[in-house]
Design a protein around this motif. Structure first.
Motif, PDB file in Angstrom:
ATOM      1  N   GLY A   3       9.253  52.191  10.953  1.00 14.74           N
ATOM      2  CA  GLY A   3       8.354  51.745  11.806  1.00 14.74           C
ATOM      3  C   GLY A   3       7.346  52.941  12.224  1.00 14.74           C
ATOM      4  N   LYS A   4       8.011  54.231  11.913  1.00 16.86           N
ATOM      5  CA  LYS A   4       6.854  55.317  12.375  1.00 16.86           C
ATOM      6  C   LYS A   4       5.670  55.472  11.726  1.00 16.86           C
ATOM      7  CE  LYS A   4      10.955  57.721  14.253  1.00 16.86           C
ATOM      8  NZ  LYS A   4      11.690  59.195  14.061  1.00 16.86           N
ATOM      9  N   GLY A   5       5.604  54.691  10.622  1.00 17.53           N
ATOM     10  CA  GLY A   5       4.411  54.966   9.668  1.00 17.53           C
ATOM     11  C   GLY A   5       4.139  56.174   8.628  1.00 17.53           C
ATOM     12  N   SER A   6       3.779  56.364   7.908  1.00 16.37           N
ATOM     13  CA  SER A   6       3.613  57.375   7.120  1.00 16.37           C
ATOM     14  C   SER A   6       2.558  58.651   7.831  1.00 16.37           C
ATOM     15  CB  SER A   6       2.732  57.167   5.830  1.00 16.37           C
ATOM     16  OG  SER A   6       1.394  56.905   6.003  1.00 16.37           O
ATOM     17  N   LEU A   7       2.895  59.703   7.326  1.00 15.83           N
ATOM     18  CA  LEU A   7       1.752  60.890   8.068  1.00 15.83           C
ATOM     19  C   LEU A   7       0.595  60.593   8.107  1.00 15.83           C
ATOM     20  CD1 LEU A   7       2.160  63.714   9.184  1.00 15.83           C
ATOM     21  CD2 LEU A   7       1.792  64.439   7.006  1.00 15.83           C
ATOM     22  N   LEU A   8      -0.057  60.019   6.951  1.00 16.08           N
ATOM     23  CA  LEU A   8      -1.397  59.531   6.756  1.00 16.08           C
ATOM     24  C   LEU A   8      -1.720  58.493   7.969  1.00 16.08           C
ATOM     25  CD1 LEU A   8      -3.904  59.317   4.875  1.00 16.08           C
ATOM     26  CD2 LEU A   8      -3.118  57.419   4.113  1.00 16.08           C
ATOM     27  N   ARG A   9      -0.825  57.595   8.104  1.00 19.77           N
ATOM     28  CA  ARG A   9      -1.117  56.741   9.123  1.00 19.77           C
ATOM     29  C   ARG A   9      -0.906  57.036  10.532  1.00 19.77           C
ATOM     30  NH1 ARG A   9      -2.786  51.570   7.562  1.00 19.77           N
ATOM     31  NH2 ARG A   9      -2.602  51.330   5.241  1.00 19.77           N
ATOM     32  N   LYS A  10      -0.567  58.137  10.784  1.00 16.42           N
ATOM     33  CA  LYS A  10      -0.222  58.646  12.158  1.00 16.42           C
ATOM     34  C   LYS A  10      -1.689  59.047  12.443  1.00 16.42           C
ATOM     35  CE  LYS A  10       4.273  60.307  11.412  1.00 16.42           C
ATOM     36  NZ  LYS A  10       5.165  59.304  12.146  1.00 16.42           N
ATOM     37  N   MET A  11      -2.483  59.110  11.613  1.00 12.27           N
ATOM     38  CA  MET A  11      -3.849  59.674  12.054  1.00 12.27           C
ATOM     39  C   MET A  11      -4.682  58.761  12.159  1.00 12.27           C
ATOM     40  SD  MET A  11      -3.180  62.972  11.489  1.00 12.27           S
ATOM     41  CE  MET A  11      -1.775  63.990  10.796  1.00 12.27           C
ATOM     42  N   PRO A  12      -5.510  58.684  13.430  1.00 17.08           N
ATOM     43  CA  PRO A  12      -6.379  57.759  13.821  1.00 17.08           C
ATOM     44  C   PRO A  12      -7.694  57.713  12.739  1.00 17.08           C
ATOM     45  CG  PRO A  12      -6.829  59.433  15.442  1.00 17.08           C
ATOM     46  CD  PRO A  12      -5.614  59.815  14.378  1.00 17.08           C
ATOM     47  N   GLY A  13      -8.667  56.665  12.920  1.00 15.18           N
ATOM     48  CA  GLY A  13      -9.988  56.754  12.251  1.00 15.18           C
ATOM     49  C   GLY A  13      -9.839  55.958  10.814  1.00 15.18           C
ATOM     50  N   ASP A  14     -10.864  56.093  10.042  1.00 14.09           N
ATOM     51  CA  ASP A  14     -10.895  55.427   8.632  1.00 14.09           C
ATOM     52  C   ASP A  14     -10.230  56.516   7.780  1.00 14.09           C
ATOM     53  OD1 ASP A  14     -12.493  57.655   7.986  1.00 14.09           O
ATOM     54  OD2 ASP A  14     -14.301  56.472   8.436  1.00 14.09           O
ATOM     55  N   ARG A  15     -10.018  55.934   6.458  1.00 13.92           N
ATOM     56  CA  ARG A  15      -9.470  56.400   5.489  1.00 13.92           C
ATOM     57  C   ARG A  15     -10.012  58.037   5.099  1.00 13.92           C
ATOM     58  NH1 ARG A  15      -5.576  55.132   1.953  1.00 13.92           N
ATOM     59  NH2 ARG A  15      -4.817  53.936   3.865  1.00 13.92           N
ATOM     60  N   TRP A  16     -11.122  58.464   5.467  1.00 14.37           N
ATOM     61  CA  TRP A  16     -11.530  59.840   5.230  1.00 14.37           C
ATOM     62  C   TRP A  16     -11.210  60.560   6.290  1.00 14.37           C
ATOM     63  CZ3 TRP A  16     -13.990  63.727   7.490  1.00 14.37           C
ATOM     64  CH2 TRP A  16     -14.219  64.632   6.964  1.00 14.37           C
ATOM     65  N   GLN A  17     -11.248  60.164   7.524  1.00 14.23           N
ATOM     66  CA  GLN A  17     -10.764  60.819   8.723  1.00 14.23           C
ATOM     67  C   GLN A  17      -9.161  61.104   8.521  1.00 14.23           C
ATOM     68  OE1 GLN A  17     -12.618  58.099  11.372  1.00 14.23           O
ATOM     69  NE2 GLN A  17     -13.925  59.575  12.129  1.00 14.23           N
ATOM     70  N   GLN A  18      -8.553  59.973   8.411  1.00 14.27           N
ATOM     71  CA  GLN A  18      -7.171  60.095   8.249  1.00 14.27           C
ATOM     72  C   GLN A  18      -6.672  61.265   6.974  1.00 14.27           C
ATOM     73  OE1 GLN A  18      -5.932  56.281   7.117  1.00 14.27           O
ATOM     74  NE2 GLN A  18      -5.258  55.665   9.061  1.00 14.27           N
ATOM     75  N   LEU A  19      -7.170  60.961   6.007  1.00 16.64           N
ATOM     76  CA  LEU A  19      -6.743  62.511   4.906  1.00 16.64           C
ATOM     77  C   LEU A  19      -7.406  63.485   5.553  1.00 16.64           C
ATOM     78  CD1 LEU A  19      -8.263  60.420   1.667  1.00 16.64           C
ATOM     79  CD2 LEU A  19      -5.911  61.301   2.177  1.00 16.64           C
ATOM     80  N   ALA A  20      -8.548  63.555   6.256  1.00 15.70           N
ATOM     81  CA  ALA A  20      -9.069  64.918   6.547  1.00 15.70           C
ATOM     82  C   ALA A  20      -7.986  65.338   7.915  1.00 15.70           C
ATOM     83  CB  ALA A  20     -10.337  64.837   7.278  1.00 15.70           C
ATOM     84  N   GLY A  21      -7.515  64.646   8.344  1.00 12.71           N
ATOM     85  CA  GLY A  21      -6.375  65.023   9.826  1.00 12.71           C
ATOM     86  C   GLY A  21      -5.156  65.244   9.092  1.00 12.71           C
ATOM     87  N   VAL A  22      -4.919  64.793   7.990  1.00  9.62           N
ATOM     88  CA  VAL A  22      -3.663  65.263   7.336  1.00  9.62           C
ATOM     89  C   VAL A  22      -3.757  66.780   6.803  1.00  9.62           C
ATOM     90  CG1 VAL A  22      -2.243  65.002   5.037  1.00  9.62           C
ATOM     91  CG2 VAL A  22      -2.603  63.167   6.419  1.00  9.62           C
ATOM     92  N   ARG A  23      -4.949  66.926   6.174  1.00 12.88           N
ATOM     93  CA  ARG A  23      -5.323  68.414   5.517  1.00 12.88           C
ATOM     94  C   ARG A  23      -5.288  69.446   6.748  1.00 12.88           C
ATOM     95  NH1 ARG A  23      -9.513  65.390   3.037  1.00 12.88           N
ATOM     96  NH2 ARG A  23     -10.896  66.373   4.190  1.00 12.88           N
ATOM     97  N   SER A  24      -6.088  68.982   7.879  1.00 15.91           N
ATOM     98  CA  SER A  24      -6.174  70.005   8.912  1.00 15.91           C
ATOM     99  C   SER A  24      -4.485  70.257   9.574  1.00 15.91           C
ATOM    100  CB  SER A  24      -7.119  69.695   9.957  1.00 15.91           C
ATOM    101  OG  SER A  24      -6.586  68.467  10.653  1.00 15.91           O
ATOM    102  N   PHE A  25      -3.925  69.314   9.528  1.00 16.93           N
ATOM    103  CA  PHE A  25      -2.607  69.407  10.220  1.00 16.93           C
ATOM    104  C   PHE A  25      -1.816  70.451   9.130  1.00 16.93           C
ATOM    105  CE2 PHE A  25       1.890  68.044   9.449  1.00 16.93           C
ATOM    106  CZ  PHE A  25       2.244  68.589  10.845  1.00 16.93           C
TER     107      PHE A  25
END
Length: 787
Positions: free
Chosen positions: A540-562
């Motif tokens: 239930g913790k969700g994937s690393l991607l889904r820990k990021m807020p926002g739409d899909r582009w923002q989620q992917l960008a959040g993963v990259r910056s992290f």
């Protein structure tokens, strides 16, 4: 011929029932007066038993007499004297039961396979190669007509009233009682004419009078679950990793680059065995540039849903994916490709399964007898009795076993905190203090110190890594000064704080900025690994991607910056499989990874970024040489919470700097003035050459924003600087070697055209600074151009 000696029926019954502590005193050959030997054999279902004696004059066949309780006896000629001593002859036993007749050697005519030194070391709890004397080990005895091959079985069961070996060789019947070898509690039997592939268990009569069929605690192979028998095995594997081992023993892995890819073998690509994984996993890890693979536990476990963390056979690689030699092949292929192997190791607890370690000899043997110290309620499992020397020996030797028999490069020790504290996950009244009245488990601490010291002493170049989630002091401190002696420790605080920060909307992150910077308060108190493990993407913790807020582009960008932040933060790094391409759904052990997502440019871009991060990381000593030394890190900007910006310098031993700028805001920052460090005159300004270079990002276009972007109000436009020198000093130009917002990674292409021009404008106490464009949810890594 001598008369057949009588034996009390009660003794014969004890031997036949397996309750005699030393059946060899009854069964097998026993010299009589004169040139005679009595031979007894346990054949409870036989209609006829014949002792076939081998000798130089052709031998003899002597029909045995049933003496009672299934024990047959015959008097045969003794062998000639040798060195002034009479010896029993070599013989075999022919048995007929109905119409079936077979001839076999006699297990009870052989001396023990454990010597006095072995028994002494076992008694002291100091036998560091315990697997060579306990368990099932193929063995040979010299014979008149050549070596006699078989298997030596030995098991520690000090409170047992009797032990019988059962298996394929005797129809799983109790015709092979074992002998006790004195005060050590070891029971032993050599069985000739059997070998690899034999399935077996030990039947143990407990002190409570109950027989229990138990798997061998030191079995080196097992049946495939849900079957539970142990299996005799021997290795014929020929290793090809000599060069790797030689290099490993000559280097300190803790001060080298360490980028770990954590894998659950059953769900990485379902259906693959060890040998298929050796090819496919190795190729993938090499392509992605990781230095090591970490495998979730591979020691045999009955329940796949435990992911391997409830071990029943500590010395056996799980048979789900092949044989022990198949696992050796996987390790070997990784080594030949230049990749190390970390193995999860679980000495913190074990399951209650009836066939395994629980109440092994009818008493709490491996587990602590006090349930306040012997039971782990969170997991429904049992806790080892770390204060018992034989139990501690079992575990310390097990760590040595994986290093020496399977060439693994590191053990990551699971759930260390649960071992360190007597009150771990317990309420008041559910735990008992130590002898000093404290909450520390002194016996577990001593065990961990011994395991670590032994590993580093016996196998130079390996690592011991702690998953430890508290502030227990000196986890990576040397044992000589009271530390636990680990080489590395997972930084759970960094992981929790960072993921909590990233879960916030970028607008709210300004109120949580301290969670992002706090790790640097203690970053050099231990030798840390920064983990994003399986535990963070499941339940239930969700994937690393889904820990990021926002739409899909923002989620992917959040993963990259992290990921850029993780790779550049002091400490080594670990990433769980699937996170390297931002898998959408959380991990489930019963399902494979979503490899189909790589058809999407955004997910493929994250994978490309990880490949380039690893190449840059391995090529740049500033990112790993001083991971555990504060001299390797400086803040450039730690307080700009309003703009969600962090900037810092990483340095190598020679002082070469790398500048990292991370923007966790959802908008770019235009003209953001950043102080820059001085560059040593000797600095090359170039990363080194990675062993497997990736294709680093090309210069990123500086694209005008569609709308006016946020500009840092703290910074005035730079004054024009006139440089008197025709050639700018070192550090005047900083090359943008990586930008997570590059279009090749799925970003928006916001950057600085590949470089930043430093200016002699003082800022934040530094002589040099530069205005730059920082991409949204992006990170920049800069290195100085050489003179």
């Amino acid at each position: 011929m001598a008369d057949l000696p009588d034996v009390d029926l009660e003794v014969l019954t004890a031997v036949a029932s397996g309750t005699h502590h030393d059946p060899h005193t009854v069964l097998g050959p026993h010299l009589l007066d004169g040139p005679w030997t009595v031979v007894r054999a346990l054949r409870p279902l036989a209609d006829e038993v014949v002792v076939v004696v081998a000798s130089a004059d052709g031998g003899a066949e002597v029909e045995a007499t049933h003496q009672g309780a299934g024990v047959w006896a015959a008097v045969v000629p003794a062998a000639e004297e040798r060195d002034g001593t009479r010896h029993a002859p070599e013989y075999r036993i022919r048995t007929r039961s109905g119409t079936d007749t077979w001839t076999s050697d006699d297990p009870y005519r052989f001396l023990p396979t454990l010597g006095e030194v072995d028994l002494h070391l076992i008694g002291e709890g100091r036998h560091e190669q315990l697997w060579q004397v306990l368990g099932a080990n193929p063995h040979r005895y010299p014979g008149a007509d050549g070596d006699i091959a078989g298997v030596a079985f030995a098991v520690w069961a000090p409170n047992a009233r009797g032990v019988r070996l059962v298996g394929d060789h005797n129809g799983w019947g109790g015709t092979h009682p074992m002998r006790s070898l004195g005060a050590t509690g070891v029971w032993e039997l050599f069985v000739p004419d059997v070998g690899p592939g034999l399935r077996y268990k030990f039947e143990i009569l407990g002190a409570d009078g109950v027989w229990r069929a138990k798997a061998d605690p030191l079995a080196k192979a097992t049946e495939q679950p849900p079957a539970t028998a142990s299996v005799v095995t021997t290795s014929t594997y020929e290793w090809q990793d000599d060069a790797w081992l030689a290099a490993r023993s000559a280097t300190d892995p803790h001060s080298a680059p360490l980028s770990v890819y954590e894998v659950h073998l059953g769900s990485w690509r379902p259906g693959l065995g060890y040998r298929e994984l050796a090819e496919q996993l190795t190729a993938y890890v090499v392509e992605q540039g990781f230095t090591h693979v970490e495998l979730m536990p591979v020691a045999e476990h009955p329940f796949g849903g435990s992911w391997g963390y409830q071990v029943t056979s500590y010395y056996a690689p799980t048979s789900r994916f092949g044989s022990p030699d198949d696992f050796r092949y996987l390790v070997d292929r990784l080594h030949q490709a230049g990749v190390g192997l970390v193995l999860d190791w679980v000495p913190a607890h074990f399951p209650r399964d009836e066939f395994a370690l629980a109440r092994f000899d009818g008493t709490p043997l491996y587990e602590h007898p006090d349930p306040r110290r012997g039971e782990q309620h969170d997991w429904g499992t049992l806790i080892f009795d770390f204060g018992r020397r034989e139990v501690r020996n079992f575990l310390v030797a097990n760590a040595t076993y994986w290093f020496e028999e399977f060439h693994v490069d590191a053990l990551r020790v699971d759930a260390v905190a649960s071992m360190l504290y007597l009150d771990y996950s317990r309420k008041e009244g559910e735990w008992s203090p130590n002898v000093h009245g404290g909450r520390e488990n002194l016996e577990a601490i001593a065990f961990l110190q011994e395991a670590n010291a032994t590993a580093y002493r016996r196998t130079p170049g390996v690592m011991m890594i702690a998953e430890e989630s508290t502030a227990f002091p000196q986890v990576t401190g040397p044992t000589s000064s009271g530390g636990l002696g680990f080489g590395l420790k997972w930084n759970m605080g960094w992981m929790n704080d960072t993921l909590r920060y990233l879960a916030e909307d970028p607008y709210n992150r300004r109120y949580h900025h301290g969670e992002l910077t706090f790790s640097l308060v203690y970053a050099f108190t231990e030798q840390f690994v920064l983990p994003i493990s399986h535990d963070e993407v499941v339940h239930g913790k969700g994937s690393l991607l889904r820990k990021m807020p926002g739409d899909r582009w923002q989620q992917l960008a959040g993963v990259r910056s992290f990921l850029a932040y993780q790779w550049s933060h002091p400490g080594k790094q670990l990433l769980f499989m699937g996170c390297e391409f931002a898998q959408d759904n959380e991990w489930a052990e019963s399902e494979g990874l979503r490899w189909d997502l790589l058809g999407d440019a955004g997910h493929a871009g994250v994978q490309h970024l990880v490949r380039d991060l690893n190449a840059l990381y391995r090529a740049t000593p500033a990112l790993w040489e001083l991971d555990f030394d504060p001299a390797g890190f400086e803040w450039l900007e730690s307080d700009d919470a309003d703009h969600n910006v962090l900037a810092y310098v990483r340095r190598s031993r020679s002082g070469d700097p790398v500048v990292v700028v991370v923007n966790f805001a959802g908008v770019p920052h235009e003209g953001y003035r950043l102080p820059l460090p001085d560059v040593p005159a000797s600095s090359s300004g170039e990363p080194g050459s990675p062993a497997e270079p990736g294709s680093l990002v090309e210069p990123v276009e500086t694209l005008p924003p569609a709308e006016p972007a946020e500009t840092s109000p703290r910074v005035a436009p730079a004054q024009a600087a006139t440089l008197a020198e025709p050639v700018p000093p070192a550090g005047a130009v900083w090359r943008e070697v990586l930008n997570t917002d590059a279009t090749v990674y799925g970003g928006s292409g916001v950057g600085n055209m590949g470089s930043v021009q430093a200016e002699p404008v003082p800022h934040h106490g530094r002589s040099w600074s530069a205005p730059m464009r920082i991409p949204p949810l992006g990170a920049l890594i800069l290195v100085p151009e050489p003179r």
